[in-house]
Scaffold this active site. Structure first.
Site, PDB file in Angstrom:
ATOM      1  CG  PHE B 119      18.709 -34.410 -30.958  1.00 50.67           C
ATOM      2  CD1 PHE B 119      17.358 -34.648 -30.824  1.00 50.67           C
ATOM      3  CD2 PHE B 119      19.187 -33.133 -30.662  1.00 50.67           C
ATOM      4  CE1 PHE B 119      16.490 -33.649 -30.414  1.00 50.67           C
ATOM      5  CE2 PHE B 119      18.335 -32.136 -30.260  1.00 50.67           C
ATOM      6  CZ  PHE B 119      16.980 -32.387 -30.125  1.00 50.67           C
ATOM      7  CD  GLN B 240      23.563 -24.879 -26.454  1.00 44.54           C
ATOM      8  OE1 GLN B 240      22.573 -25.231 -25.818  1.00 44.54           O
ATOM      9  NE2 GLN B 240      24.351 -25.726 -27.046  1.00 44.54           N
ATOM     10  CG  HIS B 242      17.103 -20.617 -31.780  1.00 46.24           C
ATOM     11  ND1 HIS B 242      16.548 -19.835 -32.754  1.00 46.24           N
ATOM     12  CD2 HIS B 242      16.878 -21.892 -32.148  1.00 46.24           C
ATOM     13  CE1 HIS B 242      16.017 -20.626 -33.682  1.00 46.24           C
ATOM     14  NE2 HIS B 242      16.203 -21.871 -33.334  1.00 46.24           N
ATOM     15  CG  LEU B 252      13.290 -20.589 -29.575  1.00 49.97           C
ATOM     16  CD1 LEU B 252      14.016 -21.931 -29.642  1.00 49.97           C
ATOM     17  CD2 LEU B 252      14.274 -19.444 -29.748  1.00 49.97           C
ATOM     18  CD  GLU B 255      18.090 -22.938 -36.854  1.00 51.63           C
ATOM     19  OE1 GLU B 255      19.228 -22.573 -37.172  1.00 51.63           O
ATOM     20  OE2 GLU B 255      17.859 -23.885 -36.095  1.00 51.63           O
ATOM     21  NE  ARG B 286      20.295 -23.526 -34.115  1.00 47.65           N
ATOM     22  CZ  ARG B 286      19.795 -24.063 -33.027  1.00 47.65           C
ATOM     23  NH1 ARG B 286      20.423 -23.942 -31.875  1.00 47.65           N
ATOM     24  NH2 ARG B 286      18.681 -24.744 -33.072  1.00 47.65           N
ATOM     25  CG  HIS B 353      18.219 -22.304 -25.879  1.00 49.35           C
ATOM     26  ND1 HIS B 353      17.931 -23.627 -25.998  1.00 49.35           N
ATOM     27  CD2 HIS B 353      19.316 -22.082 -26.635  1.00 49.35           C
ATOM     28  CE1 HIS B 353      18.813 -24.189 -26.805  1.00 49.35           C
ATOM     29  NE2 HIS B 353      19.651 -23.269 -27.189  1.00 49.35           N
ATOM     30  NE  ARG B 393      21.838 -27.683 -23.629  1.00 50.25           N
ATOM     31  CZ  ARG B 393      20.716 -28.031 -24.268  1.00 50.25           C
ATOM     32  NH1 ARG B 393      20.256 -29.250 -24.173  1.00 50.25           N
ATOM     33  NH2 ARG B 393      20.053 -27.136 -24.976  1.00 50.25           N
TER      34      ARG B 393
END
Lengths: 81, 590
Positions: B119, B240, B242, B252, B255, B286, B353, B393
């Protein structure tokens, strides 16, 4: 269905997933007042499903195991277009 | 006036992952524990977490909590407290295995161990290469977690108060927390839930922004209650985002759409990313894409009647490619933007988000104000700021945060309750009366601002002035504007004054919570004149002295916003971990 129960259904259309909130909000605003008593009972039953399952049914990603609920699912999906 | 009182050892507000994990700890210790939730527990927003929960189990390859700690400190852009981060990363394998024993259906390896996948931001050997650390239950990790914890709580006799909304914190004259005032939605009756220990696990407040992935329930109720009770909010400038959510909806757009050839366009149809990132163009990272989008909107090249979004165009792609490779996106666009992307471009905007800031706590979940623990008050999960996420985060650390700090706050509460006098003290009435009066004001006010109008004004102001990429002048204007919006909120009126499931009143009460978060965010962001993690300012640029605009000399500190007078204070970042050496400051680059 009495007014309390109707309002309870409206509140229970608030979910943990945004995608459900958006779809159910529209359905509640536009279609709920027109539903017949039996349809309201079905919608209330549909709201019992977990969020992820419900989203899959509304997106057509999986089929609700209870065929009696298919018409109400179709109606919610139609409300989006 | 007499408000009925219900008495418990512990009261928990919020039944998402953190609330349920804490409740389990308390109930299994035999304590009388109440959990209040606006919605049925398994419909909490934790259900939206898909990615997984990180723990250095090392099931697929070598891993170590210290490496996880390093990644988290770096991810936080060094604003995270290193004692709390060490605690979380060391505890991670324990809480994940515990959850497995609670019946969590984790994906598994052939040998029966928990399957782990890589991740973003999780690396081995102090940032060397990606490591498989995320444990998941298909794409339903949050959902499975809620179910496992809820079932376990039912078994442990936790008392659930479902469809109850907490209104205000109750503190005595010395500031000790005595419980909460809460309203039963069905009847609108108000009760005091008095307890020896009170935990807020109410989640985030992403709904302060016009575009947010957060469910409608995420209205920062715990933050609003804490702020009104004189508790400062920490690091609220850090959110945060997106880059591409459907404008006006927040859902969302992955991407992957840009990966398949999607192009961002402004109001004149220009492919503007060619100017910002001549090589990567629409596939830039991003932050670069978000920044370009916001710049286009701010300079008047946004689309739509309000010029408040840009367009993501895939009309040039073969419809068969769209149908086969991006079927979900077509569905989302038709449903939430009313646009078939085969025929017309999708309106998109940077979308909030996750909230990194919150109620200041230590790693034991105790709320800490001005260096002192607030007696009887705890917070865990997105509402809390321990601070493990600092300025940014890492993915999968949010579910971990719920488990670790849900459990640790539960344990702290048990210790506290055990040493507290057997009988509850006399209930202080001042906060109770203020809370009842707040509801009464909504019930009696005739003529004023519609709740939807007040909320929309707040969301538009936050999105425009304090979004993913921030400008000095816009922030300064934003502070003045959000204080104007606050006046609208103070003058909200509801048409429905009925007693049963009055959603109009509930929404007004939620907006009263959101506005506190909005003020905290705008004022904290305006003051922090550096860029760090998710807080990125146009006037804090990348220089050799301050790489990425981060100014450690002046800003390596936590912000504290106090509601009274909108005062700001600061406190140092805890750089000293519990047992290992400090992870020294470095420029954050991947």
């Amino acid at each position: 269905m009495d007014e309390v129960e109707l309002k309870r259904i409206v509140w229970r259309s608030r979910r943990g997933l945004l995608e459900l909130d958006l779809q159910l909000e529209r359905f509640v605003a536009e279609d709920l007042p027109q539903l017949t008593e039996p349809e309201l009972v079905l919608y209330r039953e549909l709201l019992q499903y977990p969020d992820n399952d419900l989203l899959d049914y509304l997106n057509g990603r999986s089929e609700c195991p209870n065929p009696r609920l298919w018409p109400i699912i179709a109606r919610i999906r139609a409300a989006q277009r | 006036m007499s408000v009925p009182v219900r008495k418990f050892d512990a009261v928990i507000v919020g039944a998402g992952g953190a609330g349920l994990r804490a409740a389990l700890q308390l109930s299994e210790a035999g304590l009388k524990t109440a959990v209040l939730s606006k919605v049925f527990p398994t419909r909490s927003h934790t259900v939206a977490a898909q990615g997984g929960v990180s723990a250095s189990l090392g099931n697929s390859e070598p891993d170590h909590w210290h490496w996880h700690m390093y990644d988290t400190v770096k991810g936080s852009d060094w604003l995270g407290d290193q004692d709390a981060i060490e605690f979380m990363c060391r505890e991670a394998p324990n809480v994940v295995v515990e959850l497995e024993h609670f019946g969590m259906p984790f994906d598994r390896n052939a040998d029966g161990t928990i399957y782990q996948r890589p991740f973003g931001g999780h690396m081995s050997n102090f940032g060397e290469k990606p490591v498989r650390r995320a444990c998941a239950a298909a794409d339903r990790t949050g959902h499975a977690m809620l179910h496992a914890l809820y079932q376990r709580n039912v078994r442990a006799n936790t008392q659930f108060f479902v469809e109850w909304m907490a209104l205000d914190l109750v503190r005595d004259a010395d500031g000790n927390v005595q419980g909460v005032v809460a309203m039963e939605m069905e009847t609108s009756e108000i009760y005091v839930f008095q307890a020896k220990a009170t935990l807020f696990a109410t989640g985030g407040a992403g709904r302060i922004f016009a575009s947010s992935t957060n469910a409608f329930i995420n209205t920062g109720d715990g933050l609003g209650m804490a702020a009104r009770a004189g508790i400062p909010l920490e690091d609220m400038e850090f959110w945060q985002f997106h880059p591409t959510g459907v404008a006006g909806a927040g859902v969302l757009i992955t991407e992957g759409v840009r990966g398949e050839g999607g192009i961002l366009r402004n109001s004149s149809g220009e492919r503007f990313m060619e100017r910002y990132a001549p090589n990567a163009k629409d596939l830039a990272s991003r932050d670069v894409v978000s920044r370009a989008m916001v710049t286009e909107i701010n300079e008047g090249r946004g689309c739509g009647p309000n010029k408040d979004h840009v367009l993501l165009d895939i009309t040039h792609l073969d419809p068969e490619v769209i149908k086969s490779k991006l079927p979900g996106i077509r569905e989302i666009s038709i449903k939430f933007a009313g646009v078939d992307p085969i025929k017309a471009p999708i309106p998109v905007v940077p979308t909030c988000h996750y909230q990194m800031g919150g109620i200041p706590t230590n790693y034991r979940g105790e709320v800490v104000v001005d260096g002192n623990v607030v007696s009887g008050f705890y917070a865990a999960g997105e509402v809390a700021c321990a601070s493990v996420h600092g300025a940014n985060r890492l993915g999968t650390n949010s579910l971990l945060d719920l488990l670790v700090f849900g459990k640790s706050s539960g344990n702290s509460m048990i210790d506290f309750i055990k040493t507290a006098p057997k009988d509850l003290p006399e209930l202080a009435q001042a906060d109770v009366e203020r809370s009842v009066a707040r509801v009464e004001a909504l019930n009696t006010r005739a003529g004023g601002v519609e709740v939807n109008d007040a909320r929309s004004a707040m969301q538009a102001t936050m999105q425009k002035h304090c979004g993913v990429f921030r400008f000095k002048d816009m922030l300064a204007d934003g502070v003045a504007k959000i204080l104007e919006v606050e006046k609208l909120v103070q003058n909200m009126v509801i048409g429905d004054k009925s007693k049963t499931f009055n959603t109009a009143r509930l929404e007004a009460l939620e907006v009263e919570n959101l506005i506190e978060v909005a003020k905290a965010t705008m004022i904290s962001a305006n003051a922090r004149t550096e860029s760090r993690g998710a807080h990125v300012r146009d006037d804090a640029a990348d220089t050799p002295q301050n790489p990425n605009g981060r100014d450690d000399e002046n800003w390596l500190k936590h912000t504290l916003w106090y509601r009274a007078g909108n005062q700001l204070g600061y406190k140092p970042v805890t750089m000293k971990p519990l047992s290992v050496e400090t992870i020294a400051l470095k420029t954050r680059s991947y």
